[in-house]
Design an enzyme around this catalytic site. Structure first.
Site, PDB file in Angstrom:
ATOM      1  N   VAL A  13       0.844  -1.198   0.000  1.00 46.47           N
ATOM      2  CA  VAL A  13       0.000   0.000   0.000  1.00 46.47           C
ATOM      3  C   VAL A  13       0.872   1.238   0.000  1.00 46.47           C
ATOM      4  O   VAL A  13       0.621   2.208  -0.716  1.00 46.47           O
ATOM      5  CB  VAL A  13      -0.943  -0.004   1.227  1.00 46.47           C
ATOM      6  CG1 VAL A  13      -1.754   1.281   1.272  1.00 46.47           C
ATOM      7  CG2 VAL A  13      -1.877  -1.203   1.164  1.00 46.47           C
ATOM      8  N   GLU A  14       1.937   1.209   0.803  1.00 52.88           N
ATOM      9  CA  GLU A  14       2.851   2.347   0.835  1.00 52.88           C
ATOM     10  C   GLU A  14       3.419   2.607  -0.557  1.00 52.88           C
ATOM     11  O   GLU A  14       3.524   3.741  -1.004  1.00 52.88           O
ATOM     12  CB  GLU A  14       3.999   2.068   1.814  1.00 52.88           C
ATOM     13  CG  GLU A  14       3.575   2.077   3.266  1.00 52.88           C
ATOM     14  CD  GLU A  14       3.112   3.445   3.725  1.00 52.88           C
ATOM     15  OE1 GLU A  14       3.767   4.436   3.388  1.00 52.88           O
ATOM     16  OE2 GLU A  14       2.086   3.527   4.394  1.00 52.88           O
ATOM     17  N   SER A  15       3.799   1.529  -1.264  1.00 55.19           N
ATOM     18  CA  SER A  15       4.371   1.686  -2.596  1.00 55.19           C
ATOM     19  C   SER A  15       3.319   2.167  -3.580  1.00 55.19           C
ATOM     20  O   SER A  15       3.586   3.005  -4.448  1.00 55.19           O
ATOM     21  CB  SER A  15       4.970   0.353  -3.062  1.00 55.19           C
ATOM     22  OG  SER A  15       5.992  -0.069  -2.199  1.00 55.19           O
TER      23      SER A  15
END
Length: 269
Positions: A13-15
């Protein structure tokens, strides 16, 4: 770590929603650590190394941080909100609702829309990974062994040479070792690298065959006195622009005595 299994998907999700390696707020790495938070969780950051970009070190720190946040708020949704928005912001929002006699759960707090959608995005990716057929998706096969292996580095080695000895592309090598932001890996500062599982043994074999030949064309030079970048560049046989680029020297900055600079390894250096 007593965490929900979907937290394993958090770096994806961060990416996905933080596509830049370094955000506008100076967060870096797949776990998007701010400089100060990274230091709080023992992620080293200096001229030659940024552990916020290290896959293993940053993941260890992220798990520690998430566990701390869960201990503070007693709820994983609030812990994730604090990871994204900041623990102080979540704490103040909870205090504001408590003062007004309102509920203090994740859906009850007044928070930025980006944070409001953070957990639903994580849940959505979990659903897709858990049941891809339900979403007309096909995921690549992931074999049941670690994707990468840790290899110990005992001598300084050029990044390009390390990738070549491992028989992987330079881009793939940098993707697994994003903390190697300089053209050389210094064994004293980065004693381990990550390689694809099947390439680790290839690297070790090729490294042994390389023998005692020089592995690094770079070394660390300690400025003997305070110098202008142009003067330092002349001393080490580099152009000023190259010295600035390799060492990230900003404009109008002098090099103080005792500073460590990365320079070409030559007969006199």
């Amino acid at each position: 770590r007593n965490m929900p299994t979907e937290l394993a998907l958090l770096p994806f999700v961060e990416s996905a929603f933080n596509p830049q390696a370094v955000s506008g707020a100076k967060a870096a790495g797949m776990w998007q650590f701010m400089p100060a938070t990274g230091k709080n969780f023992e992620l080293k950051q200096n001229a030659f190394r940024d552990d916020r970009r290290d896959v293993l070190a940053s993941t260890r720190a992220a798990l520690d941080y998430l566990q701390k946040l869960y201990g503070m708020f007693g709820d994983w949704h609030l812990a994730l909100a604090a990871y994204h928005w900041g623990e102080g912001s979540v704490g103040r929002a909870i205090a504001k609702n408590q003062k007004a006699g309102m509920a203090t759960g994740y859906p009850d707090l007044n928070m930025p829309m980006e944070t409001r959608f953070y957990v639903p995005k994580l849940q959505a990716i979990k659903n897709i990974v858990s049941t891809p057929d339900a979403f007309n998706s096909k995921l690549p096969l992931i074999e049941n062994h670690p994707f990468f292996d840790t290899v110990t580095i005992k001598r300084d080695i050029d990044v390009a040479l390390a990738a070549k000895l491992a028989n992987v592309s330079l881009d793939d090598f940098k993707a697994l070792n994003p903390s190697a932001s300089r053209p050389v890996i210094l064994a004293a500062g980065t004693p381990q690298i990550l390689l694809p599982w099947d390439n680790a043994a290839v690297f070790q074999s090729n490294l042994e065959s390389y023998g005692s030949a020089r592995l690094s064309s770079w070394t660390v030079w300690i400025a003997p006195t305070t110098l202008k970048p142009a003067d330092a560049a002349r001393r080490v046989g580099m152009s000023e622009s190259e010295l600035r680029a390799v060492n990230n020297i900003p404009p109008r900055v002098v090099i103080k005595a005792g500073s460590s600079l990365l320079v070409p390894r030559g007969d006199r250096t």
